[in-house]
Design an enzyme around this catalytic site. Structure first.
Site, PDB file in Angstrom:
ATOM      1  N   PRO A  88       0.815  -1.224   0.000  1.00 42.80           N
ATOM      2  CA  PRO A  88       0.000   0.000   0.000  1.00 42.80           C
ATOM      3  C   PRO A  88       0.850   1.276   0.000  1.00 42.80           C
ATOM      4  O   PRO A  88       0.354   2.335  -0.361  1.00 42.80           O
ATOM      5  CB  PRO A  88      -0.850  -0.112   1.266  1.00 42.80           C
ATOM      6  CG  PRO A  88      -0.451  -1.353   1.960  1.00 42.80           C
ATOM      7  CD  PRO A  88       0.510  -2.114   1.118  1.00 42.80           C
ATOM      8  N   GLU A 115       1.234  -7.834   8.696  1.00 40.99           N
ATOM      9  CA  GLU A 115       1.475  -6.392   8.849  1.00 40.99           C
ATOM     10  C   GLU A 115       2.524  -5.854   7.880  1.00 40.99           C
ATOM     11  O   GLU A 115       2.815  -4.677   7.876  1.00 40.99           O
ATOM     12  CB  GLU A 115       1.916  -6.095  10.293  1.00 40.99           C
ATOM     13  CG  GLU A 115       0.827  -6.344  11.324  1.00 40.99           C
ATOM     14  CD  GLU A 115      -0.451  -5.569  11.027  1.00 40.99           C
ATOM     15  OE1 GLU A 115      -0.371  -4.343  10.832  1.00 40.99           O
ATOM     16  OE2 GLU A 115      -1.518  -6.199  10.994  1.00 40.99           O
ATOM     17  N   ARG A 152      -4.515  -6.794 -20.896  1.00 37.14           N
ATOM     18  CA  ARG A 152      -5.330  -6.105 -21.905  1.00 37.14           C
ATOM     19  C   ARG A 152      -4.459  -5.360 -22.907  1.00 37.14           C
ATOM     20  O   ARG A 152      -4.900  -5.065 -24.015  1.00 37.14           O
ATOM     21  CB  ARG A 152      -6.311  -5.136 -21.234  1.00 37.14           C
ATOM     22  CG  ARG A 152      -7.364  -5.849 -20.392  1.00 37.14           C
ATOM     23  CD  ARG A 152      -8.333  -4.908 -19.733  1.00 37.14           C
ATOM     24  NE  ARG A 152      -9.304  -4.386 -20.670  1.00 37.14           N
ATOM     25  CZ  ARG A 152      -9.293  -3.178 -21.204  1.00 37.14           C
ATOM     26  NH1 ARG A 152      -8.346  -2.337 -20.880  1.00 37.14           N
ATOM     27  NH2 ARG A 152     -10.219  -2.808 -22.042  1.00 37.14           N
ATOM     28  N   ASP A 167      -9.380   2.833 -24.693  1.00 38.59           N
ATOM     29  CA  ASP A 167     -10.205   2.905 -23.486  1.00 38.59           C
ATOM     30  C   ASP A 167     -10.035   4.212 -22.747  1.00 38.59           C
ATOM     31  O   ASP A 167      -9.082   4.939 -22.967  1.00 38.59           O
ATOM     32  CB  ASP A 167      -9.792   1.793 -22.510  1.00 38.59           C
ATOM     33  CG  ASP A 167     -10.251   0.453 -23.004  1.00 38.59           C
ATOM     34  OD1 ASP A 167     -11.249   0.421 -23.721  1.00 38.59           O
ATOM     35  OD2 ASP A 167      -9.590  -0.546 -22.672  1.00 38.59           O
TER      36      ASP A 167
HETATM   37  N1  ADE Z   1      -1.638  -4.938   0.023  1.00 41.85           N
HETATM   38  C1  ADE Z   1      -2.530  -4.481   0.905  1.00 41.85           C
HETATM   39  N2  ADE Z   1      -3.134  -3.386   0.458  1.00 41.85           N
HETATM   40  C2  ADE Z   1      -2.605  -3.109  -0.773  1.00 41.85           C
HETATM   41  C3  ADE Z   1      -2.821  -2.108  -1.735  1.00 41.85           C
HETATM   42  N3  ADE Z   1      -3.697  -1.109  -1.569  1.00 41.85           N
HETATM   43  N4  ADE Z   1      -2.102  -2.156  -2.864  1.00 41.85           N
HETATM   44  C4  ADE Z   1      -1.193  -3.136  -3.047  1.00 41.85           C
HETATM   45  N5  ADE Z   1      -0.945  -4.113  -2.171  1.00 41.85           N
HETATM   46  C5  ADE Z   1      -1.645  -4.105  -1.032  1.00 41.85           C
END
Ligand code: ADE
Length: 242
Positions: A88, A115, A152, A167
């Protein structure tokens, strides 16, 4: 294209045997390999995670099973690889990144859980990528989204006359509204221009609708593209009608 995925939930990737990506595999356009890195653990309980040094909540994926799974991939297929860590905190995935992934011979996705991971895993990685500002329970769903969006752009994956380059997001505007039969559905009528047979009028209507939708929903996208004279004129019309 070769795609290898390192995950402790390999069955989740059965979803990619369906639909367009399933067909791409049948056609030999995608060679997908899912490796369960729990198979590379060395302890009796097959642990892939452990508590963080310095304390704190949650468990971290350990480096060893991932390193050994990567060595296995390198032994099997020694070519150059783009290695993507799902995180993330990574760079946000978009159509441009999908296009650049589509040009590679071999992608490897490392799916995290818990985590996070031991920082030393990052030495194996070329890209740290997120699918958006929210946290999922693991990297599997983000990986599947990225594989789908990337494939794609691989020639032959979409039907003959369809191109991912046309697209939304590839040319910078959102898609104009579309309709199919019947022309009158329970009193809801198709815009007249679309049944007029006048191709030029239809083209201009579609362009104007795409501009309008983008202005209303994603004005940030309009700032990133260079509009031609016709588009600028249509945008002025839209502003004066609003
Ligand atoms: N793992 C957990 N959340 C994620 C996200 N938003 N993007 C990529 N991998 C992740």
């Amino acid at each position: 294209m070769d795609i290898s995925v390192l995950s402790i939930f390999p069955k989740m990737f059965d979803a990619l045997n369906e639909s367009v990506i399933g067909k791409a595999q049948e056609k030999g356009l995608l060679n997908l390999q899912v490796v369960d890195f729990r198979d590379f653990t060395t302890d009796k309980q097959n642990h892939v995670d452990d508590a963080p040094y310095g304390g704190g909540a949650g468990m971290l994926l350990q480096a060893q099973p991932i390193y050994d799974a990567m060595s296995y991939l390198d032994n099997e297929n020694p070519g150059k690889k783009r290695v993507i860590l799902l995180d993330p905190a990574g760079k946000t995935f978009d159509a441009k990144m999908a296009q650049s992934f589509a040009k590679e011979d071999h992608l490897v996705f490392i799916c995290g859980h818990y985590e996070g991971f031991d920082e030393r895993i990052k030495d194996l990685v070329t890209d740290e990528v997120s699918i958006g500002d929210y946290v999922l329970t693991g990297g599997e769903l983000p990986t599947m989204s990225m594989i789908d969006a990337t494939m794609r752009f691989v020639p032959g994956v979409l039907g003959n006359n369809v191109s991912a380059d046309e697209d939304s997001f590839s040319h910078g505007l959102l898609e104009y509204p579309q309709y199919t039969r019947p022309a009158d559905f329970r009193g809801k009528k198709v815009p007249e221009v679309l049944t007029s047979g006048n191709h030029e009028k239809i083209r201009v209507w579609r362009l104007k609708q795409a501009l309008k939708k983008t202005l209303e929903r994603r004005p940030d996208l309009l700032k990133t593209i260079e509009l031609n004279d016709e588009e600028k004129k249509l945008l002025r019309e839209i502003h004066s009608e609003m």
